[in-house]
Design an enzyme around this catalytic site. Structure first.
Site, PDB file in Angstrom:
ATOM      1  CB  SER A 182      38.859  43.321  33.156  1.00  0.00           C
ATOM      2  OG  SER A 182      38.469  41.976  33.132  1.00  0.00           O
ATOM      3  CE1 TYR A 195      36.421  43.858  38.108  1.00  0.00           C
ATOM      4  CE2 TYR A 195      36.086  42.562  36.119  1.00  0.00           C
ATOM      5  CZ  TYR A 195      36.933  43.113  37.063  1.00  0.00           C
ATOM      6  OH  TYR A 195      38.289  42.925  36.938  1.00  0.00           O
TER       7      TYR A 195
HETATM    8  N1  LIG Z   1      42.774  38.797  39.001  1.00  0.00           N
HETATM    9  C1  LIG Z   1      42.079  38.793  37.872  1.00  0.00           C
HETATM   10  O1  LIG Z   1      41.643  37.715  37.405  1.00  0.00           O
HETATM   11  C2  LIG Z   1      41.850  40.084  37.137  1.00  0.00           C
HETATM   12  C3  LIG Z   1      41.412  40.006  35.814  1.00  0.00           C
HETATM   13  C4  LIG Z   1      41.196  41.180  35.096  1.00  0.00           C
HETATM   14  C5  LIG Z   1      41.431  42.399  35.690  1.00  0.00           C
HETATM   15  N2  LIG Z   1      41.839  42.457  36.990  1.00  0.00           N
HETATM   16  C6  LIG Z   1      42.039  43.783  37.576  1.00  0.00           C
HETATM   17  O2  LIG Z   1      43.365  43.866  38.069  1.00  0.00           O
HETATM   18  C7  LIG Z   1      43.418  44.883  39.085  1.00  0.00           C
HETATM   19  C8  LIG Z   1      44.252  44.364  40.245  1.00  0.00           C
HETATM   20  O3  LIG Z   1      43.584  43.275  40.834  1.00  0.00           O
HETATM   21  P1  LIG Z   1      44.352  41.951  41.333  1.00  0.00           P
HETATM   22  O4  LIG Z   1      43.927  40.852  40.459  1.00  0.00           O
HETATM   23  O5  LIG Z   1      45.787  42.215  41.522  1.00  0.00           O
HETATM   24  O6  LIG Z   1      43.597  41.734  42.724  1.00  0.00           O
HETATM   25  P2  LIG Z   1      44.080  41.904  44.237  1.00  0.00           P
HETATM   26  O7  LIG Z   1      45.253  41.041  44.514  1.00  0.00           O
HETATM   27  O8  LIG Z   1      42.855  41.708  45.066  1.00  0.00           O
HETATM   28  O9  LIG Z   1      44.547  43.433  44.314  1.00  0.00           O
HETATM   29  C9  LIG Z   1      43.636  44.488  44.331  1.00  0.00           C
HETATM   30  C10 LIG Z   1      44.341  45.725  44.830  1.00  0.00           C
HETATM   31  O10 LIG Z   1      43.424  46.833  44.795  1.00  0.00           O
HETATM   32  C11 LIG Z   1      43.485  47.504  46.045  1.00  0.00           C
HETATM   33  N3  LIG Z   1      42.209  48.140  46.360  1.00  0.00           N
HETATM   34  C12 LIG Z   1      40.976  47.591  46.338  1.00  0.00           C
HETATM   35  N4  LIG Z   1      40.063  48.489  46.753  1.00  0.00           N
HETATM   36  C13 LIG Z   1      40.731  49.643  47.031  1.00  0.00           C
HETATM   37  C14 LIG Z   1      40.350  50.931  47.522  1.00  0.00           C
HETATM   38  N5  LIG Z   1      39.073  51.211  47.843  1.00  0.00           N
HETATM   39  N6  LIG Z   1      41.295  51.869  47.674  1.00  0.00           N
HETATM   40  C15 LIG Z   1      42.596  51.593  47.392  1.00  0.00           C
HETATM   41  N7  LIG Z   1      43.028  50.396  46.941  1.00  0.00           N
HETATM   42  C16 LIG Z   1      42.101  49.428  46.773  1.00  0.00           C
HETATM   43  C17 LIG Z   1      43.847  46.403  47.054  1.00  0.00           C
HETATM   44  O11 LIG Z   1      44.517  46.959  48.182  1.00  0.00           O
HETATM   45  P3  LIG Z   1      43.894  47.131  49.659  1.00  0.00           P
HETATM   46  O12 LIG Z   1      42.917  46.024  49.882  1.00  0.00           O
HETATM   47  O13 LIG Z   1      45.102  47.077  50.547  1.00  0.00           O
HETATM   48  O14 LIG Z   1      43.255  48.477  49.658  1.00  0.00           O
HETATM   49  C18 LIG Z   1      44.828  45.582  46.257  1.00  0.00           C
HETATM   50  O15 LIG Z   1      46.123  46.103  46.372  1.00  0.00           O
HETATM   51  C19 LIG Z   1      41.972  45.217  39.420  1.00  0.00           C
HETATM   52  O16 LIG Z   1      41.635  46.445  38.835  1.00  0.00           O
HETATM   53  C20 LIG Z   1      41.171  44.093  38.775  1.00  0.00           C
HETATM   54  O17 LIG Z   1      39.884  44.507  38.397  1.00  0.00           O
HETATM   55  C21 LIG Z   1      42.068  41.323  37.721  1.00  0.00           C
END
Ligand SMILES: NC(=O)c1ccc[n+]([C@@H]2O[C@H](COP(=O)([O-])OP(=O)(O)OC[C@H]3O[C@@H](n4cnc5c(N)ncnc54)[C@H](OP(=O)(O)O)[C@@H]3O)[C@@H](O)[C@H]2O)c1
Length: 311
Positions: A182, A195
């Site tokens: 991130s 985080y």
């Molecule tokens: N969105 C942003 O602004 C942003 C910015 C920078 C970085 N990121 C990073 O991008 C990545 C993806 O996030 P996203 O933005 O796509 O959010 P998201 O739509 O909430 O997706 C998160 C994913 O992680 C899975 N997950 C969470 N906890 C888990 C666990 N204990 N075991 C297995 N799977 C788990 C969730 O699946 P289940 O709930 O089905 O388990 C979901 O598929 C993350 O690492 C996040 O830190 C996001």
């Protein structure tokens, strides 16, 4: 210099800003330069990609893109129903083999199941460590279990899965690991300490691992998105209008993943998607870092409109 000039701090401020801008540009350029060998994305089948957190957001887009490039898939997350729907869609749409591995990556037994699946495969080629989440509450409000959960999913799972894929990748002289880090990983961000620090770890880990295996056919990328429209903020408990703040700063998951995949082909070990995020990283390398951090953190607090509840 005249006596008046020596008492006027304006020239010093200008000099400081120019030096800061130059340092920022150099830092941005260093991170964006082509740093390593490239990775040929299109699969000569059979090759398999594992995507964690494939049930929504960035992970779901990776799964779809990789299927369109011909990879068989192992889809990992806790929400099995969503993974099954996606598996059917990808098999029908792209003729690839898809496997659902429902797992909570914070649990040792589930992580071991996935490690076993990986080490017993001779077609594993891409690992996307994408599963992750955040908390909108202050660090001091988190329970020990919540702290462990974040560290387990972001760090323990990503490191262990990277360790599991490497021997096969090295043996076949081909493989890509993408750790979804991130923009927060570049920041000492008050209010998101855990985080931000966990993502900083992932970026450093990825860069070091990539350097260690440069020239082996294995590439490692840290993807560092900024604000991205997914379920992330809702899951973390941020207000529902979060996406309306700073609309110019948000990207779609598709844009983020396209930059990541382009970065693999260009051999970029750190990918910062989008001009706004890249400008942020440049500013963070200057003396304006503190100002940016406190601006973001103040904005976050005003959005939450909460005071920490101490136990
Ligand atoms: N969105 C942003 O602004 C942003 C910015 C920078 C970085 N990121 C990073 O991008 C990545 C993806 O996030 P996203 O933005 O796509 O959010 P998201 O739509 O909430 O997706 C998160 C994913 O992680 C899975 N997950 C969470 N906890 C888990 C666990 N204990 N075991 C297995 N799977 C788990 C969730 O699946 P289940 O709930 O089905 O388990 C979901 O598929 C993350 O690492 C996040 O830190 C996001």
């Amino acid at each position: 210099m005249s006596k008046k000039d020596s008492h006027d701090p304006a020239w010093l401020t200008t000099l400081g800003l120019l030096a800061g801008a130059a340092a920022g540009y150099l830092a941005w350029h260093k991170l964006n330069q082509t740093a390593g060998p490239s990775f040929r994305l299109r699969s000569r089948r059979p090759e398999t990609a594992v995507v964690t957190g494939a049930s929504s957001g960035i992970g779901a887009v990776y799964a779809r893109k990789l299927a369109s490039l011909g990879y068989d898939l192992v889809l990992v997350a806790r929400r099995e129903d969503r993974l099954r729907t996606m598996a059917t869609e990808l098999t029908e749409g792209h003729g690839v083999h898809t496997e659902v591995l429902a797992a909570d990556l914070a649990l040792e037994r589930d992580l071991q199941r996935l490690e076993d699946r990986i080490v017993h495969s001779d077609s594993m080629t891409v690992l996307v460590n994408n599963a992750g989440f955040g908390y909108s509450r202050d660090f001091v409000e988190l329970s020990p279990e919540e702290i462990d959960r974040l560290l387990d999913v972001h760090l323990r799972a990503s490191v262990r899965l990277s360790r599991a894929v490497l021997p096969g990748f090295l043996q076949r002289s081909r493989g890509a690991i993408v750790n979804v880090s991130s923009l927060a990983g570049f920041m000492a961000l008050p209010g998101a300490e855990l985080y931000a620090a966990s993502k900083g770890f992932l970026t450093t880990f990825s860069r070091a691992l990539g350097r260690q295996w440069a020239g082996s056919g294995v590439v490692v990328q840290a993807l560092c998105p900024g604000l991205t429209r997914t379920e992330f903020h809702q899951a973390a408990g941020y207000p529902s209008d979060t996406g309306a703040r700073w609309p110019w700063a948000w990207m779609s998951a598709r844009e983020v993943v396209e930059d990541s995949l382009a970065g693999l082909e260009l051999g970029r070990s750190v990918v910062i998607p989008g001009a706004v995020n890249q400008a942020c990283v440049a500013i963070l390398a200057t003396p304006l870092e503190g100002v940016l951090n406190s601006l973001i953190s103040r904005r976050r607090r005003s959005g939450l409109q909460q005071k920490p509840v101490l136990h």
